[in-house]
Motif scaffolding. Structure first.
Motif, PDB file in Angstrom:
ATOM      1  N   LYS A 133       0.870  -1.180   0.054  1.00 31.38           N
ATOM      2  CA  LYS A 133       0.111   0.175   0.015  1.00 31.38           C
ATOM      3  C   LYS A 133       0.971   1.371   0.237  1.00 31.38           C
ATOM      4  O   LYS A 133       1.937   1.234   0.622  1.00 31.38           O
ATOM      5  CB  LYS A 133      -0.981  -0.114   1.342  1.00 31.38           C
ATOM      6  CG  LYS A 133      -1.981  -1.000   1.120  1.00 31.38           C
ATOM      7  CD  LYS A 133      -2.920  -0.688   2.552  1.00 31.38           C
ATOM      8  CE  LYS A 133      -3.830  -1.825   2.603  1.00 31.38           C
ATOM      9  NZ  LYS A 133      -4.500  -1.715   3.793  1.00 31.38           N
ATOM     10  N   MET A 134       0.382   2.271  -0.606  1.00 30.51           N
ATOM     11  CA  MET A 134       1.073   3.525  -0.439  1.00 30.51           C
ATOM     12  C   MET A 134       0.977   4.053   0.928  1.00 30.51           C
ATOM     13  O   MET A 134       0.107   4.119   1.407  1.00 30.51           O
ATOM     14  CB  MET A 134       0.243   4.574  -1.509  1.00 30.51           C
ATOM     15  CG  MET A 134       0.593   4.301  -3.158  1.00 30.51           C
ATOM     16  SD  MET A 134       2.520   4.707  -3.186  1.00 30.51           S
ATOM     17  CE  MET A 134       2.485   6.466  -3.325  1.00 30.51           C
ATOM     18  N   LYS A 135       1.900   4.464   1.256  1.00 31.07           N
ATOM     19  CA  LYS A 135       2.098   5.251   2.675  1.00 31.07           C
ATOM     20  C   LYS A 135       1.816   6.798   2.590  1.00 31.07           C
ATOM     21  O   LYS A 135       2.612   7.276   1.744  1.00 31.07           O
ATOM     22  CB  LYS A 135       3.470   4.983   3.431  1.00 31.07           C
ATOM     23  CG  LYS A 135       3.557   3.630   4.035  1.00 31.07           C
ATOM     24  CD  LYS A 135       4.659   3.378   5.043  1.00 31.07           C
ATOM     25  CE  LYS A 135       4.699   2.209   5.651  1.00 31.07           C
ATOM     26  NZ  LYS A 135       5.848   2.152   6.636  1.00 31.07           N
ATOM     27  N   GLY A 173      -4.033  23.975  -8.429  1.00 27.17           N
ATOM     28  CA  GLY A 173      -4.273  22.968  -9.043  1.00 27.17           C
ATOM     29  C   GLY A 173      -3.108  21.901  -9.308  1.00 27.17           C
ATOM     30  O   GLY A 173      -3.244  20.578  -8.685  1.00 27.17           O
ATOM     31  N   ALA A 174      -2.039  22.606  -9.698  1.00 31.85           N
ATOM     32  CA  ALA A 174      -0.677  21.655  -9.776  1.00 31.85           C
ATOM     33  C   ALA A 174      -0.215  21.093  -8.548  1.00 31.85           C
ATOM     34  O   ALA A 174       0.146  19.786  -8.513  1.00 31.85           O
ATOM     35  CB  ALA A 174       0.272  22.458 -10.504  1.00 31.85           C
ATOM     36  N   ASP A 175      -0.311  21.871  -7.448  1.00 33.01           N
ATOM     37  CA  ASP A 175       0.038  21.329  -6.070  1.00 33.01           C
ATOM     38  C   ASP A 175      -0.815  20.454  -5.560  1.00 33.01           C
ATOM     39  O   ASP A 175      -0.438  19.433  -4.889  1.00 33.01           O
ATOM     40  CB  ASP A 175       0.180  22.671  -5.285  1.00 33.01           C
ATOM     41  CG  ASP A 175       1.281  23.351  -5.342  1.00 33.01           C
ATOM     42  OD1 ASP A 175       2.442  22.929  -6.142  1.00 33.01           O
ATOM     43  OD2 ASP A 175       1.422  24.613  -5.304  1.00 33.01           O
ATOM     44  N   THR A 176      -2.123  20.544  -5.838  1.00 30.74           N
ATOM     45  CA  THR A 176      -3.029  19.510  -5.429  1.00 30.74           C
ATOM     46  C   THR A 176      -2.946  18.047  -5.911  1.00 30.74           C
ATOM     47  O   THR A 176      -2.909  17.292  -5.127  1.00 30.74           O
ATOM     48  CB  THR A 176      -4.501  20.026  -5.753  1.00 30.74           C
ATOM     49  OG1 THR A 176      -4.868  21.354  -5.146  1.00 30.74           O
ATOM     50  CG2 THR A 176      -5.590  19.098  -5.288  1.00 30.74           C
ATOM     51  N   LYS A 177      -2.595  18.291  -7.256  1.00 30.16           N
ATOM     52  CA  LYS A 177      -2.165  16.812  -7.780  1.00 30.16           C
ATOM     53  C   LYS A 177      -1.243  16.251  -7.166  1.00 30.16           C
ATOM     54  O   LYS A 177      -1.285  14.999  -6.815  1.00 30.16           O
ATOM     55  CB  LYS A 177      -2.094  17.222  -9.216  1.00 30.16           C
ATOM     56  CG  LYS A 177      -1.794  15.967 -10.191  1.00 30.16           C
ATOM     57  CD  LYS A 177      -1.989  16.238 -11.643  1.00 30.16           C
ATOM     58  CE  LYS A 177      -1.482  14.797 -12.490  1.00 30.16           C
ATOM     59  NZ  LYS A 177      -1.349  15.090 -13.993  1.00 30.16           N
ATOM     60  N   ARG A 178      -0.047  17.072  -7.013  1.00 23.44           N
ATOM     61  CA  ARG A 178       1.420  16.495  -6.524  1.00 23.44           C
ATOM     62  C   ARG A 178       1.002  16.311  -5.142  1.00 23.44           C
ATOM     63  O   ARG A 178       1.549  15.043  -4.588  1.00 23.44           O
ATOM     64  CB  ARG A 178       2.422  17.626  -6.586  1.00 23.44           C
ATOM     65  CG  ARG A 178       3.549  16.821  -6.112  1.00 23.44           C
ATOM     66  CD  ARG A 178       4.671  18.021  -6.645  1.00 23.44           C
ATOM     67  NE  ARG A 178       4.336  19.312  -6.466  1.00 23.44           N
ATOM     68  CZ  ARG A 178       4.773  20.052  -5.339  1.00 23.44           C
ATOM     69  NH1 ARG A 178       5.321  19.520  -4.595  1.00 23.44           N
ATOM     70  NH2 ARG A 178       4.183  21.451  -5.206  1.00 23.44           N
ATOM     71  N   MET A 179       0.368  16.879  -4.198  1.00 20.73           N
ATOM     72  CA  MET A 179      -0.052  16.400  -2.770  1.00 20.73           C
ATOM     73  C   MET A 179      -0.727  15.446  -2.354  1.00 20.73           C
ATOM     74  O   MET A 179      -0.430  14.567  -1.570  1.00 20.73           O
ATOM     75  CB  MET A 179      -0.214  17.836  -2.062  1.00 20.73           C
ATOM     76  CG  MET A 179       0.659  18.911  -1.969  1.00 20.73           C
ATOM     77  SD  MET A 179       2.425  18.376  -1.542  1.00 20.73           S
ATOM     78  CE  MET A 179       1.959  17.707   0.311  1.00 20.73           C
ATOM     79  N   LEU A 180      -1.759  15.059  -3.520  1.00 25.32           N
ATOM     80  CA  LEU A 180      -2.793  14.055  -3.307  1.00 25.32           C
ATOM     81  C   LEU A 180      -1.875  12.630  -3.572  1.00 25.32           C
ATOM     82  O   LEU A 180      -2.321  11.733  -2.894  1.00 25.32           O
ATOM     83  CB  LEU A 180      -3.967  14.210  -4.186  1.00 25.32           C
ATOM     84  CG  LEU A 180      -5.131  15.014  -3.944  1.00 25.32           C
ATOM     85  CD1 LEU A 180      -5.826  15.252  -5.153  1.00 25.32           C
ATOM     86  CD2 LEU A 180      -5.736  14.743  -2.654  1.00 25.32           C
ATOM     87  N   ARG A 181      -0.936  12.575  -4.307  1.00 19.61           N
ATOM     88  CA  ARG A 181      -0.056  11.687  -4.686  1.00 19.61           C
ATOM     89  C   ARG A 181       0.447  11.152  -3.312  1.00 19.61           C
ATOM     90  O   ARG A 181       0.706   9.980  -3.032  1.00 19.61           O
ATOM     91  CB  ARG A 181       0.725  11.725  -5.696  1.00 19.61           C
ATOM     92  CG  ARG A 181       1.427  10.717  -6.511  1.00 19.61           C
ATOM     93  CD  ARG A 181       2.103  10.892  -7.616  1.00 19.61           C
ATOM     94  NE  ARG A 181       1.502  11.491  -8.681  1.00 19.61           N
ATOM     95  CZ  ARG A 181       1.944  12.525  -9.349  1.00 19.61           C
ATOM     96  NH1 ARG A 181       3.238  12.987  -9.037  1.00 19.61           N
ATOM     97  NH2 ARG A 181       1.271  13.269 -10.556  1.00 19.61           N
ATOM     98  N   SER A 182       1.136  12.504  -2.485  1.00 16.58           N
ATOM     99  CA  SER A 182       1.946  12.168  -1.394  1.00 16.58           C
ATOM    100  C   SER A 182       1.018  11.739  -0.283  1.00 16.58           C
ATOM    101  O   SER A 182       1.609  11.107   0.841  1.00 16.58           O
ATOM    102  CB  SER A 182       2.957  13.196  -1.223  1.00 16.58           C
ATOM    103  OG  SER A 182       2.144  14.453  -0.752  1.00 16.58           O
ATOM    104  N   LEU A 183      -0.058  12.113  -0.411  1.00 16.41           N
ATOM    105  CA  LEU A 183      -0.885  11.814   0.705  1.00 16.41           C
ATOM    106  C   LEU A 183      -1.758  10.385   0.535  1.00 16.41           C
ATOM    107  O   LEU A 183      -2.452   9.909   1.173  1.00 16.41           O
ATOM    108  CB  LEU A 183      -2.064  12.831   0.761  1.00 16.41           C
ATOM    109  CG  LEU A 183      -1.578  14.124   1.484  1.00 16.41           C
ATOM    110  CD1 LEU A 183      -2.882  15.244   1.339  1.00 16.41           C
ATOM    111  CD2 LEU A 183      -1.218  14.215   2.956  1.00 16.41           C
ATOM    112  N   ALA A 184      -1.338   9.798  -0.498  1.00 13.02           N
ATOM    113  CA  ALA A 184      -2.092   8.530  -0.965  1.00 13.02           C
ATOM    114  C   ALA A 184      -3.617   8.342  -0.969  1.00 13.02           C
ATOM    115  O   ALA A 184      -4.139   7.600  -0.317  1.00 13.02           O
ATOM    116  CB  ALA A 184      -1.266   7.386  -0.065  1.00 13.02           C
ATOM    117  N   LYS A 185      -4.087   9.547  -1.701  1.00 10.58           N
ATOM    118  CA  LYS A 185      -5.444   9.489  -1.813  1.00 10.58           C
ATOM    119  C   LYS A 185      -5.878   9.314  -3.245  1.00 10.58           C
ATOM    120  O   LYS A 185      -5.245   9.544  -4.018  1.00 10.58           O
ATOM    121  CB  LYS A 185      -5.997  10.812  -1.372  1.00 10.58           C
ATOM    122  CG  LYS A 185      -5.656  11.323  -0.081  1.00 10.58           C
ATOM    123  CD  LYS A 185      -6.797  10.941   0.924  1.00 10.58           C
ATOM    124  CE  LYS A 185      -6.334  11.431   2.247  1.00 10.58           C
ATOM    125  NZ  LYS A 185      -7.336  10.790   3.441  1.00 10.58           N
TER     126      LYS A 185
END
Length: 66
Positions: free
Chosen positions: A5-7, A54-66
């Motif tokens: 799973k992504m952490k 928008g660009a930051d949201t995409k990147r942060m959602l990936r690091s938040l594993a959502k």
């Protein structure tokens, strides 16, 4: 079944909150110290939270594993 799973990035998850519409809400920086030289208007503006772009949201959602 997937083995891994992504952490979620714990630091990011403590600093951001997902809104109902799927946007990320964050608090503003520059509010912790050296406050005497900042105007009251500026400090008042820093109290409010803001939405990630928008660009930051995409990147942060990936690091938040959502």
């Amino acid at each position: 079944m997937a083995k891994n799973k992504m952490k979620s990035h714990r630091g990011a998850s403590k600093r951001m909150k997902l809104t109902g519409s799927g946007k990320l809400k964050r608090n503003k920086a520059y509010k912790s110290h050296i406050l005497t030289k900042k105007t009251a208007k500026r400090k008042r503006g820093l109290r409010k939270s803001s939405i990630l772009t928008g660009a930051d949201t995409k990147r942060m959602l990936r690091s938040l594993a959502k």
